[in-house]
Design an enzyme around this catalytic site. Structure first.
Site, PDB file in Angstrom:
ATOM      1  N   ASN A 108      31.570  47.864  70.157  1.00  0.00           N
ATOM      2  CA  ASN A 108      32.250  46.464  70.652  1.00  0.00           C
ATOM      3  C   ASN A 108      33.238  46.746  71.761  1.00  0.00           C
ATOM      4  O   ASN A 108      34.382  47.349  71.469  1.00  0.00           O
ATOM      5  CB  ASN A 108      32.876  45.995  69.262  1.00  0.00           C
ATOM      6  CG  ASN A 108      33.613  44.570  69.439  1.00  0.00           C
ATOM      7  OD1 ASN A 108      33.906  44.252  70.549  1.00  0.00           O
ATOM      8  ND2 ASN A 108      33.768  43.858  68.451  1.00  0.00           N
ATOM      9  N   CYS A 184      39.699  33.259  87.848  1.00  0.00           N
ATOM     10  CA  CYS A 184      39.189  34.261  86.730  1.00  0.00           C
ATOM     11  C   CYS A 184      38.912  33.177  85.341  1.00  0.00           C
ATOM     12  O   CYS A 184      39.086  32.115  85.340  1.00  0.00           O
ATOM     13  CB  CYS A 184      40.200  35.313  86.481  1.00  0.00           C
ATOM     14  SG  CYS A 184      41.589  34.752  85.319  1.00  0.00           S
ATOM     15  N   CYS A 187      42.295  31.688  84.101  1.00  0.00           N
ATOM     16  CA  CYS A 187      42.492  30.635  85.021  1.00  0.00           C
ATOM     17  C   CYS A 187      42.509  29.255  84.423  1.00  0.00           C
ATOM     18  O   CYS A 187      43.364  28.212  84.529  1.00  0.00           O
ATOM     19  CB  CYS A 187      42.102  30.701  86.548  1.00  0.00           C
ATOM     20  SG  CYS A 187      42.761  31.961  87.455  1.00  0.00           S
ATOM     21  N   CYS A 208      24.256  28.474  62.145  1.00  0.00           N
ATOM     22  CA  CYS A 208      24.050  29.282  63.323  1.00  0.00           C
ATOM     23  C   CYS A 208      23.963  28.474  64.557  1.00  0.00           C
ATOM     24  O   CYS A 208      23.070  27.221  64.447  1.00  0.00           O
ATOM     25  CB  CYS A 208      23.011  30.275  63.223  1.00  0.00           C
ATOM     26  SG  CYS A 208      21.321  29.573  62.885  1.00  0.00           S
ATOM     27  N   CYS A 261      48.223  31.673  86.437  1.00  0.00           N
ATOM     28  CA  CYS A 261      47.487  32.045  85.399  1.00  0.00           C
ATOM     29  C   CYS A 261      48.201  32.860  84.660  1.00  0.00           C
ATOM     30  O   CYS A 261      49.229  33.928  84.867  1.00  0.00           O
ATOM     31  CB  CYS A 261      46.267  33.000  86.212  1.00  0.00           C
ATOM     32  SG  CYS A 261      44.972  33.683  85.073  1.00  0.00           S
TER      33      CYS A 261
END
Length: 360
Positions: A108, A184, A187, A208, A261
């Site tokens: 992960n 990005c 942002c 799910c 940002c």
């Protein structure tokens, strides 16, 4: 990579793009390295397409295992259940194209230790070891992982592409993100991220998200198409391309970086981009009016329309009262033909009809 047109050459159809003038140098695909983060419904098909296209090297990141519940998607097979997705993917992809190099990481990326290693590999894991990868592809299904990729790419100045499919499985998108130049992921963050909500609390037990192999296949295809256009420099690369399966609607747009940002490295990359732009010499585009060239006309002949403005208005029919700036595309003539009225042409030849029209 051979361009020889024989049935035994796996690259002959791809190299035809060069012969047809679509791509200048398709062989360069063998020099590129792409990192795919998330080898699920979109990521696995993306990795397969890139492998079949002859990419030089793939770095695969995922921490999940293959389950029978994944069989509604493309790529994975029932006998791979229980294997890590990266292990199963590498085995399948190597059989498809042994020319491609692979690195797989079963972890992960959002944990501190793994995130550090993830940054190290995308900044030094290219075919030419020690150099950064050419592109990072986000094919993950959660905001936390997207933000981790965004943070890493902003800090490294690494161009990447983000992709996603909605929970109801009938829409998706792809997005090109160039640090400093385009927005990005932070942002204009989604509500879950903006509100600092733990997304795990949004999931209900026994519920799910839906998934369709069709929608995921479309999104993966759009993503890889843009990867090829970006790497091989042909066509137009979409900055943002959406897909709505319900209406087959493909919205496209470009988003500028946000000067406020929250990501420090994003703001830093924006400053660097401004400096580069300022240093570039400005090219002024001068539009030249083309001269109207007439053929010699010593007799003074000119074309005059036989239809007056009044005739055009009459033919256009009544114009509705519309707001300023809006016009109708076309209107129906105000006078409709009289019901039952016909033109008798039984005893007239085409030449006679034409002569009659000229005399009107």
């Amino acid at each position: 990579m051979s361009a020889e047109v024989v049935d035994s050459n796996p690259y002959s159809r791809l190299m035809a793009l060069k012969r047809m003038g679509i791509v200048d140098d398709y062989e360069k695909i063998r020099t590129y390295t792409v990192a795919v983060v998330g080898v699920g419904g979109v990521g696995s098909v993306t990795a397969e397409m890139l492998t079949r296209c002859g990419i030089g090297k793939l770095l695969l990141f995922d921490y999940d295992k293959v389950e029978l519940a994944n069989m509604n998607r493309l790529f994975f097979q029932p006998h791979q259940a229980g294997l890590s997705k990266v292990e199963a993917a590498e085995h399948t992809l190597r059989n498809i194209n042994p020319d491609v190099s692979f690195e797989t990481y079963n972890y992960n990326i959002t944990t501190m230790e793994n995130f550090t290693h993830f940054m190290e590999r995308i900044s030094h894991g290219a075919l030419d070891e020690g150099k950064p990868v050419d592109l990072v592809l986000s094919c993950v299904d959660n905001f936390e992982a997207r933000m981790a990729i965004n943070t890493a790419c902003n800090e490294l100045g690494q161009t990447w592409m983000e992709s996603g499919v909605s929970e109801n499985a009938v829409s998706g998108h792809i997005q090109l993100i160039i640090p400093g130049e385009t927005a990005c992921f932070a942002c204009a963050p989604p509500l879950v991220v903006a509100a600092n909500i733990d997304e795990k609390t949004l999931k209900r037990e026994g519920v799910c998200a839906a998934s369709l192999p069709t929608t995921m296949g479309v999104v993966a295809g759009l993503l890889v198409q843009n990867v090829l256009k970006y790497l091989l420099k042909f066509g137009t690369v979409s900055y943002y391309l959406g897909y709505n399966a319900m209406q087959d609607f493909f919205p496209s747009m470009a988003m500028k970086a946000n000067p406020q940002c929250n990501d420090h490295y994003c703001r830093k990359q924006q400053e660097e981009y401004k400096k580069k732009e300022a240093a570039q010499p400005k090219v002024e585009i001068v539009e030249k009016e083309e001269e109207v060239v007439h053929e010699d006309n010593e007799w003074g002949i000119e074309l005059v329309s036989e239809i007056t403005e009044a005739d055009l208005q009459a033919a256009a029919g009544p114009v509705p009262d519309l707001p300023e700036g809006i016009t109708v595309a076309y209107t129906v003539p105000s006078e409709a033909p009289v019901e039952g009225e016909t033109v008798d042409v039984a005893d007239q030849s085409l030449e006679e009809l034409m002569a009659k029209m000229r005399n009107l």
